[in-house]
Design a protein around this motif. Sequence first.
Motif, short mmCIF file in Angstrom:
data_model
loop_
_atom_site.label_atom_id
_atom_site.label_comp_id
_atom_site.label_asym_id
_atom_site.label_seq_id
_atom_site.Cartn_x
_atom_site.Cartn_y
_atom_site.Cartn_z
N SER A 106 1.05 -1.07 -0.09
CA SER A 106 0.01 -0.33 -0.18
C SER A 106 0.73 1.06 -0.05
N SER A 107 0.46 2.16 -0.04
CA SER A 107 1.06 3.83 -1.29
C SER A 107 0.35 4.44 -0.21
N CYS A 108 0.96 5.59 0.38
CA CYS A 108 -0.01 6.80 1.19
C CYS A 108 1.88 7.93 0.96
N ARG A 109 0.94 9.18 1.44
CA ARG A 109 1.57 10.67 1.64
C ARG A 109 1.94 10.92 2.84
N ILE A 110 3.71 11.37 2.76
CA ILE A 110 4.08 11.91 3.62
C ILE A 110 4.61 13.55 3.19
N ASP A 143 11.77 19.88 19.42
CA ASP A 143 12.99 20.12 19.36
C ASP A 143 13.15 19.15 17.98
N LEU A 144 11.78 18.67 17.43
CA LEU A 144 11.44 18.45 16.43
C LEU A 144 11.26 19.34 15.53
N TYR A 145 10.66 18.77 13.81
CA TYR A 145 10.17 19.47 12.63
C TYR A 145 8.82 18.71 12.33
N ARG A 146 7.96 19.74 12.09
CA ARG A 146 6.27 18.96 11.66
C ARG A 146 6.63 18.10 10.86
N ALA A 147 5.09 17.22 10.43
CA ALA A 147 5.08 15.87 9.50
C ALA A 147 3.83 15.85 9.50
N SER A 148 3.58 15.26 8.30
CA SER A 148 1.68 15.47 8.55
C SER A 148 1.57 13.82 7.18
N ALA A 149 0.40 13.06 7.39
CA ALA A 149 0.75 11.86 6.52
C ALA A 149 -0.63 12.38 5.96
N SER A 150 -1.09 11.50 5.36
CA SER A 150 -2.60 11.19 4.64
C SER A 150 -2.37 9.95 3.15
N GLY A 151 -3.76 9.15 3.72
CA GLY A 151 -3.60 8.36 3.13
C GLY A 151 -3.12 6.89 3.53
N CYS A 152 -2.79 7.30 5.31
CA CYS A 152 -1.74 5.71 5.45
C CYS A 152 -3.09 4.66 5.79
N SER A 153 -2.62 3.96 5.45
CA SER A 153 -3.40 2.31 6.22
C SER A 153 -2.71 1.70 7.36
N GLN A 179 -1.79 1.63 10.81
CA GLN A 179 -1.75 2.93 11.86
C GLN A 179 -0.48 3.73 12.65
N ASP A 180 0.43 2.99 12.08
CA ASP A 180 1.96 3.37 12.77
C ASP A 180 2.02 4.78 12.41
N LEU A 181 1.44 4.70 10.73
CA LEU A 181 2.04 6.37 9.27
C LEU A 181 1.33 6.62 9.94
N SER A 182 -0.08 6.72 10.04
CA SER A 182 -1.29 7.35 9.76
C SER A 182 -1.22 8.93 10.51
N LYS A 183 -0.12 8.33 12.03
CA LYS A 183 0.22 9.13 13.21
C LYS A 183 0.84 9.98 13.78
N VAL A 184 2.01 9.55 12.31
CA VAL A 184 3.22 10.42 12.02
C VAL A 184 2.19 12.22 11.66
N ASN A 185 3.23 12.57 12.74
CA ASN A 185 3.52 14.30 13.19
C ASN A 185 4.41 14.99 12.95
N ALA A 186 5.77 14.54 13.13
CA ALA A 186 6.74 14.91 13.07
C ALA A 186 7.84 14.41 12.47
N TRP A 187 9.36 14.92 12.46
CA TRP A 187 10.59 14.42 11.95
C TRP A 187 11.46 14.98 12.63
N ASP A 188 12.79 14.13 12.06
CA ASP A 188 13.96 14.71 12.73
C ASP A 188 15.12 14.02 11.96
N TYR A 189 16.01 14.72 11.53
CA TYR A 189 17.18 14.28 10.71
C TYR A 189 18.98 14.26 11.57
N ARG A 190 18.99 13.32 12.07
CA ARG A 190 19.63 12.98 12.84
C ARG A 190 21.08 12.10 12.29
N ASP A 191 22.70 12.53 12.62
CA ASP A 191 23.46 11.31 12.04
C ASP A 191 23.01 10.60 10.26
#
Length: 190
Positions: A115-119, A128-138, A140-152
């Motif tokens: 399956s595919s969706c958009r983030i 201390d993170l950055y905003r993120a949003s998910a749409s159309g993710c079946s 459950q863990d991906l559908s709740k994504v609301n933040a992200w970060d880039y480290r190492d």
Amino acid sequence: MKRRAYALTAILCAALALGACSSTRLGGSPMRSAAAPAPAPIEAVPSGPVESAPLAPIEGQALPPIAGSTAPLAPGLAPPSGGTDVAALPPAPAPAPASRTAMVGNWTVRDAAGSSCRIQLSSSPALDLYRASASGCSNQDLSKVNAWDYRDGEVYLYQTGGSVAARLRGSPSALSGVIAKSGAPLSLSR
């Protein structure tokens, strides 16, 4: 009339106060600091040799010509007789490593189930993170994504509550990794 007198008195008091604070070191009157010794001159400390090297070219721009050779050729053109030998040119610089700003934008997500969706990864800070949003993710863990970060060199996707939803590694055009809870493979592409 009294106002003028008060204003004139205030100006004279300010001028006297500033004059009393002057010093010969600052170009003021020598009367106040005649007994003060002159400051010792500061001695210059020698430093090591200065080295220089040419800067790397800006990504996406051609390399500057090498001394004694002709300018670089456009892709697909053969060098004229007596032109630059391509084998003599230095190797192209390695691509710049990925950065947080290179990861910002819209991504298509594909999980192990197909399956595919958009983030969307935003550059807007969220504590201390950055905003993120998910749409159309079946998932459950991906559908709740609301933040992200880039480290190492890794992108971390966070879900509501602050737990890591996924961890990915790759380039600014394609990322692959796993969903944190299940360990299922996950890929993101532009």
